[in-house]
Design a protein around this motif. Structure first.
Motif, PDB file in Angstrom:
ATOM      1  N   ARG A  22      33.144  49.229 104.675  1.00  0.00           N
ATOM      2  CA  ARG A  22      31.957  50.075 104.577  1.00  0.00           C
ATOM      3  C   ARG A  22      31.376  50.333 105.971  1.00  0.00           C
ATOM      4  N   VAL A  23      31.875  51.379 106.603  1.00  0.00           N
ATOM      5  CA  VAL A  23      31.413  51.780 107.930  1.00  0.00           C
ATOM      6  C   VAL A  23      30.945  53.224 107.864  1.00  0.00           C
ATOM      7  N   ALA A  24      30.078  53.592 108.818  1.00  0.00           N
ATOM      8  CA  ALA A  24      29.620  54.985 108.957  1.00  0.00           C
ATOM      9  C   ALA A  24      29.066  55.511 107.636  1.00  0.00           C
ATOM     10  N   LEU A  25      28.129  54.791 107.043  1.00  0.00           N
ATOM     11  CA  LEU A  25      27.587  55.182 105.744  1.00  0.00           C
ATOM     12  C   LEU A  25      26.453  56.191 105.853  1.00  0.00           C
ATOM     13  N   GLY A  26      25.939  56.394 107.058  1.00  0.00           N
ATOM     14  CA  GLY A  26      24.789  57.280 107.213  1.00  0.00           C
ATOM     15  C   GLY A  26      23.499  56.556 106.843  1.00  0.00           C
ATOM     16  N   ARG A  27      22.382  57.264 106.931  1.00  0.00           N
ATOM     17  CA  ARG A  27      21.100  56.655 106.558  1.00  0.00           C
ATOM     18  C   ARG A  27      20.145  57.738 106.066  1.00  0.00           C
TER      19      ARG A  27
END
Length: 268
Positions: A22-27
């Motif tokens: 779970r990387v670069a999931l945004g916010r």
């Protein structure tokens, strides 16, 4: 005037194509986007379900029979899932009735002192065993043309070391335990392989070899079978498994390519 995007994209987004982590999931503001929170909850539920779901032994036995494998069902001394999770030691020993079954029915179904015994164990993910056990056996068959004549045991509420007692009961020279691994949040169905030479109770993990993360999204059936066959051949030559037996299958020629196939082992 266009409204600003609710979710701020992550500049590392391209990394998602390289890993299932779970990387670069945004916010969204200071939080994760709602879709990622929901995905995390789903993955967590799948991991919990994998731990508690019982192995459908009857269906697995029927599938094995249709594929040409004779099997017996065995059970550890953990009487239910709750005991299995609370008392790992109970999962490492056979129930007395299962030991008696192996001694009687095992002698009827298979030749004495089999070259290899296979244990399909539920472990911490019966989902992994149900999905990948039979396909992996079929991927291993090109190396072992006689695999259909060797013992296959379906073990419930089982830990890895249960294979030591099963192997000893069958008189097997080697035992491989194919067991559901502890689920991760991206891998609820990962299968682990543990090879042990001269199996008997009391061995430690230092005396066996492990191949991990066997599943289509991880180590493929073909690659896992190749590595396992390499280790089996190495154990035959070395006389033992564990820390002294190295998996050099990716860096050098297979042992079967240099001295001809050992007994029961063929080049694929």
């Amino acid at each position: 005037m266009s409204k600003p995007a609710i979710v701020t994209p992550d500049p590392w987004l391209r990394l998602q194509g390289l890993t299932r982590a779970r990387v670069a999931l945004g916010r969204a503001g200071v939080s994760l986007p709602t879709r990622e929170v929901l995905r995390f909850g789903t993955a967590h539920a799948q991991a919990r379900d994998a731990v508690h779901q019982a192995l459908d032994v009857a269906t697995l036995q029927a599938d094995l029979r249709d594929a040409g494998f004779a099997s017996l069902a065995a059970h550890s001394q953990a009487t239910d899932r709750s005991m299995y999770l609370r008392r790992p030691d109970r999962g490492r020993s056979l129930a007395p009735e299962s030991l008696a079954l192996l001694n009687t029915e095992g002698a009827r179904l298979w030749a004495p002192r089999p070259r290899l015994a296979v244990v399909l164990a539920d472990g911490l993910s019966s989902l992994a065993t149900a999905r990948h056990g039979l396909p992996l056996l079929q991927a291993l068959q090109p190396y072992f043309p006689d695999l259909g004549t060797l013992p296959v045991i379906i073990a419930s509420q089982a830990r890895v070391a249960l294979g030591d007692e099963i192997g000893q009961a069958l008189g097997a020279e080697q035992v491989v335990v194919m067991i559901g691994e502890r689920p991760g949040l991206s891998s609820p169905d990962s299968l682990g392989l543990y090879l042990t030479a001269r199996p008997r109770p009391g061995l430690t993990d230092a005396e066996r070899n492990c191949i991990s993360n066997v599943r289509p999204e991880g180590l493929t059936y073909a690659d896992a079978a190749r590595k396992l066959a390499f280790l089996i051949a190495g154990a035959l030559k070395l006389g033992r498994t564990g820390v002294d037996l190295k998996d050099d299958s990716d860096t050098g020629p297979a042992l079967t390519d240099t001295a001809g196939p050992p007994r029961g082992l063929a080049a694929p």
